[in-house]
Design a protein around this motif. Structure first.
Motif, PDB file in Angstrom:
ATOM      1  N   ASN A  64       0.756  -1.165  -0.005  1.00 33.32           N
ATOM      2  CA  ASN A  64       0.118  -0.038   0.020  1.00 33.32           C
ATOM      3  C   ASN A  64       0.873   1.272   0.079  1.00 33.32           C
ATOM      4  O   ASN A  64       0.430   2.305  -0.612  1.00 33.32           O
ATOM      5  CB  ASN A  64      -1.043   0.051   1.146  1.00 33.32           C
ATOM      6  N   SER A  65       2.030   1.246   0.432  1.00 34.20           N
ATOM      7  CA  SER A  65       2.998   2.287   0.560  1.00 34.20           C
ATOM      8  C   SER A  65       3.376   2.639  -0.768  1.00 34.20           C
ATOM      9  O   SER A  65       4.229   3.804  -1.036  1.00 34.20           O
ATOM     10  CB  SER A  65       4.141   1.818   1.585  1.00 34.20           C
ATOM     11  N   MET A  66       3.477   1.696  -1.779  1.00 35.00           N
ATOM     12  CA  MET A  66       3.852   2.083  -3.014  1.00 35.00           C
ATOM     13  C   MET A  66       3.164   2.982  -4.022  1.00 35.00           C
ATOM     14  O   MET A  66       1.976   2.940  -4.028  1.00 35.00           O
ATOM     15  CB  MET A  66       4.236   0.826  -3.799  1.00 35.00           C
ATOM     16  N   ASN A  67       3.742   4.005  -4.658  1.00 36.11           N
ATOM     17  CA  ASN A  67       3.324   5.042  -5.469  1.00 36.11           C
ATOM     18  C   ASN A  67       2.858   4.331  -6.745  1.00 36.11           C
ATOM     19  O   ASN A  67       3.760   4.229  -7.703  1.00 36.11           O
ATOM     20  CB  ASN A  67       3.985   6.113  -5.545  1.00 36.11           C
ATOM     21  N   MET A  68       1.761   3.727  -6.986  1.00 30.51           N
ATOM     22  CA  MET A  68       1.601   3.063  -8.420  1.00 30.51           C
ATOM     23  C   MET A  68       1.425   4.053  -9.461  1.00 30.51           C
ATOM     24  O   MET A  68       1.486   3.243 -10.473  1.00 30.51           O
ATOM     25  CB  MET A  68       0.153   2.212  -7.965  1.00 30.51           C
ATOM     26  N   VAL A  69       1.280   5.105  -9.379  1.00 31.72           N
ATOM     27  CA  VAL A  69       1.567   6.135 -10.607  1.00 31.72           C
ATOM     28  C   VAL A  69       2.614   5.986 -11.381  1.00 31.72           C
ATOM     29  O   VAL A  69       2.812   6.285 -12.375  1.00 31.72           O
ATOM     30  CB  VAL A  69       1.156   7.579 -10.088  1.00 31.72           C
ATOM     31  N   GLU A  70       3.565   5.444 -10.426  1.00 33.88           N
ATOM     32  CA  GLU A  70       5.103   5.340 -11.325  1.00 33.88           C
ATOM     33  C   GLU A  70       5.195   4.224 -12.104  1.00 33.88           C
ATOM     34  O   GLU A  70       6.077   3.788 -12.856  1.00 33.88           O
ATOM     35  CB  GLU A  70       6.123   5.338 -10.105  1.00 33.88           C
ATOM     36  N   VAL A  71       4.076   3.118 -12.156  1.00 32.04           N
ATOM     37  CA  VAL A  71       4.123   1.770 -12.681  1.00 32.04           C
ATOM     38  C   VAL A  71       3.490   1.847 -13.889  1.00 32.04           C
ATOM     39  O   VAL A  71       2.438   2.381 -14.221  1.00 32.04           O
ATOM     40  CB  VAL A  71       3.549   0.921 -11.742  1.00 32.04           C
ATOM     41  N   GLU A  72       4.394   1.932 -15.003  1.00 32.43           N
ATOM     42  CA  GLU A  72       3.603   1.598 -16.327  1.00 32.43           C
ATOM     43  C   GLU A  72       2.938   0.512 -16.818  1.00 32.43           C
ATOM     44  O   GLU A  72       1.856   0.482 -17.374  1.00 32.43           O
ATOM     45  CB  GLU A  72       4.844   1.828 -17.499  1.00 32.43           C
ATOM     46  N   ALA A  73       3.442  -0.647 -16.480  1.00 29.79           N
ATOM     47  CA  ALA A  73       2.760  -1.985 -17.037  1.00 29.79           C
ATOM     48  C   ALA A  73       3.474  -3.219 -16.033  1.00 29.79           C
ATOM     49  O   ALA A  73       4.786  -3.146 -15.781  1.00 29.79           O
ATOM     50  CB  ALA A  73       2.895  -2.215 -18.368  1.00 29.79           C
ATOM     51  N   VAL A  74       2.315  -4.126 -15.750  1.00 35.21           N
ATOM     52  CA  VAL A  74       3.068  -5.476 -15.436  1.00 35.21           C
ATOM     53  C   VAL A  74       2.459  -6.417 -16.482  1.00 35.21           C
ATOM     54  O   VAL A  74       1.595  -6.640 -17.077  1.00 35.21           O
ATOM     55  CB  VAL A  74       2.216  -5.683 -13.858  1.00 35.21           C
ATOM     56  N   LYS A  75       3.617  -7.282 -16.963  1.00 39.61           N
ATOM     57  CA  LYS A  75       3.258  -8.359 -18.115  1.00 39.61           C
ATOM     58  C   LYS A  75       3.507  -9.583 -17.275  1.00 39.61           C
ATOM     59  O   LYS A  75       4.583 -10.131 -16.521  1.00 39.61           O
ATOM     60  CB  LYS A  75       4.142  -7.931 -18.991  1.00 39.61           C
ATOM     61  N   LEU A  76       2.984 -10.775 -18.154  1.00 37.65           N
ATOM     62  CA  LEU A  76       3.240 -12.122 -17.924  1.00 37.65           C
ATOM     63  C   LEU A  76       3.603 -12.586 -19.235  1.00 37.65           C
ATOM     64  O   LEU A  76       2.819 -12.428 -20.166  1.00 37.65           O
ATOM     65  CB  LEU A  76       2.000 -12.915 -17.345  1.00 37.65           C
ATOM     66  N   VAL A 121      -1.330  -5.732 -17.797  1.00 39.47           N
ATOM     67  CA  VAL A 121      -1.972  -4.772 -17.115  1.00 39.47           C
ATOM     68  C   VAL A 121      -1.155  -3.450 -17.176  1.00 39.47           C
ATOM     69  O   VAL A 121      -0.279  -3.225 -16.569  1.00 39.47           O
ATOM     70  CB  VAL A 121      -2.286  -5.170 -15.630  1.00 39.47           C
ATOM     71  N   LEU A 122      -1.835  -2.388 -17.780  1.00 43.58           N
ATOM     72  CA  LEU A 122      -1.527  -1.080 -17.876  1.00 43.58           C
ATOM     73  C   LEU A 122      -2.094  -0.309 -16.835  1.00 43.58           C
ATOM     74  O   LEU A 122      -3.056  -0.377 -16.258  1.00 43.58           O
ATOM     75  CB  LEU A 122      -1.628  -0.512 -19.131  1.00 43.58           C
ATOM     76  N   SER A 123      -0.969   0.605 -16.089  1.00 48.48           N
ATOM     77  CA  SER A 123      -1.327   1.361 -15.038  1.00 48.48           C
ATOM     78  C   SER A 123      -2.103   0.636 -13.875  1.00 48.48           C
ATOM     79  O   SER A 123      -3.248   1.095 -13.543  1.00 48.48           O
ATOM     80  CB  SER A 123      -2.208   2.647 -15.575  1.00 48.48           C
ATOM     81  N   PRO A 124      -1.251  -0.352 -13.522  1.00 44.88           N
ATOM     82  CA  PRO A 124      -2.157  -1.270 -12.537  1.00 44.88           C
ATOM     83  C   PRO A 124      -2.275  -0.432 -11.057  1.00 44.88           C
ATOM     84  O   PRO A 124      -1.949   0.453 -10.643  1.00 44.88           O
ATOM     85  CB  PRO A 124      -1.166  -2.276 -12.249  1.00 44.88           C
ATOM     86  N   ALA A 125      -3.267  -1.063 -10.460  1.00 41.89           N
ATOM     87  CA  ALA A 125      -3.491  -0.787  -8.892  1.00 41.89           C
ATOM     88  C   ALA A 125      -2.832  -1.666  -8.140  1.00 41.89           C
ATOM     89  O   ALA A 125      -2.026  -2.472  -8.717  1.00 41.89           O
ATOM     90  CB  ALA A 125      -4.938  -1.031  -8.573  1.00 41.89           C
ATOM     91  N   ASN A 126      -3.020  -1.610  -6.633  1.00 38.92           N
ATOM     92  CA  ASN A 126      -2.095  -2.319  -6.047  1.00 38.92           C
ATOM     93  C   ASN A 126      -2.303  -3.875  -6.044  1.00 38.92           C
ATOM     94  O   ASN A 126      -1.321  -4.863  -5.974  1.00 38.92           O
ATOM     95  CB  ASN A 126      -2.284  -1.982  -4.639  1.00 38.92           C
ATOM     96  N   GLU A 127      -3.697  -4.126  -6.523  1.00 32.87           N
ATOM     97  CA  GLU A 127      -3.981  -5.696  -6.510  1.00 32.87           C
ATOM     98  C   GLU A 127      -3.924  -5.978  -8.189  1.00 32.87           C
ATOM     99  O   GLU A 127      -4.775  -5.117  -8.997  1.00 32.87           O
ATOM    100  CB  GLU A 127      -5.333  -5.988  -6.025  1.00 32.87           C
ATOM    101  N   VAL A 128      -3.104  -7.029  -8.537  1.00 31.16           N
ATOM    102  CA  VAL A 128      -2.844  -7.051 -10.072  1.00 31.16           C
ATOM    103  C   VAL A 128      -3.339  -8.473 -10.290  1.00 31.16           C
ATOM    104  O   VAL A 128      -2.968  -9.949  -9.745  1.00 31.16           O
ATOM    105  CB  VAL A 128      -1.436  -6.793 -10.562  1.00 31.16           C
ATOM    106  N   THR A 129      -4.059  -8.934 -11.360  1.00 26.08           N
ATOM    107  CA  THR A 129      -4.414 -10.057 -11.731  1.00 26.08           C
ATOM    108  C   THR A 129      -3.941 -10.286 -13.306  1.00 26.08           C
ATOM    109  O   THR A 129      -4.621  -9.389 -14.107  1.00 26.08           O
ATOM    110  CB  THR A 129      -6.080 -10.323 -11.717  1.00 26.08           C
ATOM    111  N   LEU A 130      -3.081 -11.140 -13.434  1.00 22.62           N
ATOM    112  CA  LEU A 130      -2.747 -11.378 -15.103  1.00 22.62           C
ATOM    113  C   LEU A 130      -3.496 -12.596 -15.261  1.00 22.62           C
ATOM    114  O   LEU A 130      -3.256 -13.631 -15.050  1.00 22.62           O
ATOM    115  CB  LEU A 130      -1.345 -11.467 -14.955  1.00 22.62           C
ATOM    116  N   THR A 131      -4.403 -12.428 -16.319  1.00 21.82           N
ATOM    117  CA  THR A 131      -5.178 -13.375 -16.716  1.00 21.82           C
ATOM    118  C   THR A 131      -4.732 -14.131 -18.268  1.00 21.82           C
ATOM    119  O   THR A 131      -4.654 -12.992 -19.267  1.00 21.82           O
ATOM    120  CB  THR A 131      -6.811 -13.025 -16.974  1.00 21.82           C
ATOM    121  N   SER A 132      -4.320 -15.048 -18.276  1.00 16.51           N
ATOM    122  CA  SER A 132      -3.818 -15.649 -19.455  1.00 16.51           C
ATOM    123  C   SER A 132      -4.592 -16.834 -20.242  1.00 16.51           C
ATOM    124  O   SER A 132      -4.585 -16.889 -21.164  1.00 16.51           O
ATOM    125  CB  SER A 132      -2.240 -16.098 -19.097  1.00 16.51           C
TER     126      SER A 132
END
Length: 247
Positions: A64-76, A121-132
Motif C-alpha cells: 500500500n505504501s508504493m506509489n503505483m502512479v510510477e508503474v507503467e505496466a505489469v506483464k506475464l 495490465v497497464l497503469s495497475p492498482a495495488n492488486e494485479v490479476t494477470l489473466t492468461s
C-alpha cells in the motif's frame, strides 16, 4: 464410529488430492529494477504440468505504501518448456537471462525468443490479476513476470510486491517459493551495451564532486568486453540530480 471413519477417509482423500495437485513454483528475482528498461524480471514461474491443462491467472499484491502512479505496466510472459538434456534438474528459466546484460540492443527489453506476452495490465492498482488461460504442454512450462516503470519514476522508490495466488484449470493452485521475496531498489542504466556503437561498458567508478554532481567513469570497450589488448577508451557521464538522469 461410522462418522469418524468417513471423516478420516475424507481427510485422507483431500490430502492425497492436494499432494497430487500441480504446484506453481515461484522464484522471486533479486536484481534492482532499471527505470529505463521496458522489462524487468520480478518473478520466475515454473509449472510442472502433470495433470493441469491451463494456467488461468496469477495474482500479485503491491504494498500500500508504493506509489503505483510510477508503474507503467505489469506483464506475464510464457518462455517455453524444458530442454531434454536438463530433465531431472530444477531450473526456473530455459535461458540464463530474459533481459540481456551484455548483448547490444537487447539490454532494455525482453528477449523475444523466450518471451511470448500472454497478459498485461497497464497503469495497475495495488492488486494485479494477470489473466492468461494459457494452454500448458505436458511437463515443465516456464513463465516470468515483468515490471515496467514510467520514465519519471523516482530512484528513491522501492518496489515491494508479493506473488499471492495462481490458478490452474480454474482452481487455486499450491504455491512453492524458491526463496524469500524482498523489496526491489530502482536504478538507471547509465550506459548499455550497444550505446554509441560500443560493444560493452565495464569497470565503473563513481564519485561526488563538492557541488554534489555525480561523476561516473567506465571503460568504453568498442569491439568486445574482453580486457587488454583491445580498443578501449575511458568514458565519463555526469548527473546533477542525484542520479535520476545522466548526460
Amino acid at each position: 464410529m461410522k462418522r469418524v471413519v468417513l471423516l478420516n477417509l475424507a481427510i485422507i482423500l483431500a490430502m492425497a488430492h492436494l499432494q497430487g495437485a500441480d504446484t506453481i513454483q515461484v522464484k522471486p528475482n533479486q536484481v534492482p529494477i532499471l527505470i529505463d528498461r521496458a522489462d524487468n524480471v520480478l518473478f520466475y514461474v515454473r509449472v510442472n504440468a502433470r495433470e493441469s491443462k491451463e494456467l488461468n491467472e496469477v495474482n500479485l499484491r503491491f504494498a500500500n505504501s508504493m506509489n503505483m502512479v510510477e508503474v507503467e505496466a505489469v506483464k506475464l510472459y510464457y518462455s517455453g518448456t524444458e530442454a531434454p538434456q536438463r530433465f531431472g534438474e530444477v531450473h526456473y528459466a530455459p535461458v540464463r537471462q530474459y533481459v540481456s546484460s551484455h548483448t547490444p540492443g537487447m539490454t532494455r527489453k525482453a528477449n523475444p525468443s523466450y518471451s511470448i506476452k500472454v497478459a498485461e495490465v497497464l497503469s495497475p492498482a495495488n492488486e494485479v490479476t494477470l489473466t492468461s488461460n494459457y494452454k500448458l504442454f505436458p511437463g515443465i512450462n516456464y513463465f516470468w513476470i515483468s515490471l515496467q516503470m514510467k520514465p519519471d519514476a523516482s530512484l528513491l522508490t522501492t518496489v515491494d510486491v508479493d506473488f499471492t495466488t495462481g490458478k490452474l484449470d480454474g482452481k487455486q493452485a499450491p504455491l512453492h517459493f524458491a526463496n524469500e521475496s524482498k523489496p526491489f531498489r530502482l536504478g538507471v542504466g547509465v550506459r548499455h551495451a550497444g550505446d554509441d556503437g560500443s560493444a560493452a561498458y565495464r569497470i565503473p567508478g563513481l564519485v561526488t564532486s563538492k557541488e554534489g554532481t555525480l561523476l561516473g567513469v567506465y571503460d568504453v570497450r568498442y569491439n568486445s568486453s574482453v580486457d587488454l589488448q583491445e580498443y578501449v577508451d575511458v568514458g565519463l557521464s555526469r548527473s546533477t540530480n542525484k542520479g535520476q538522469t545522466w548526460e
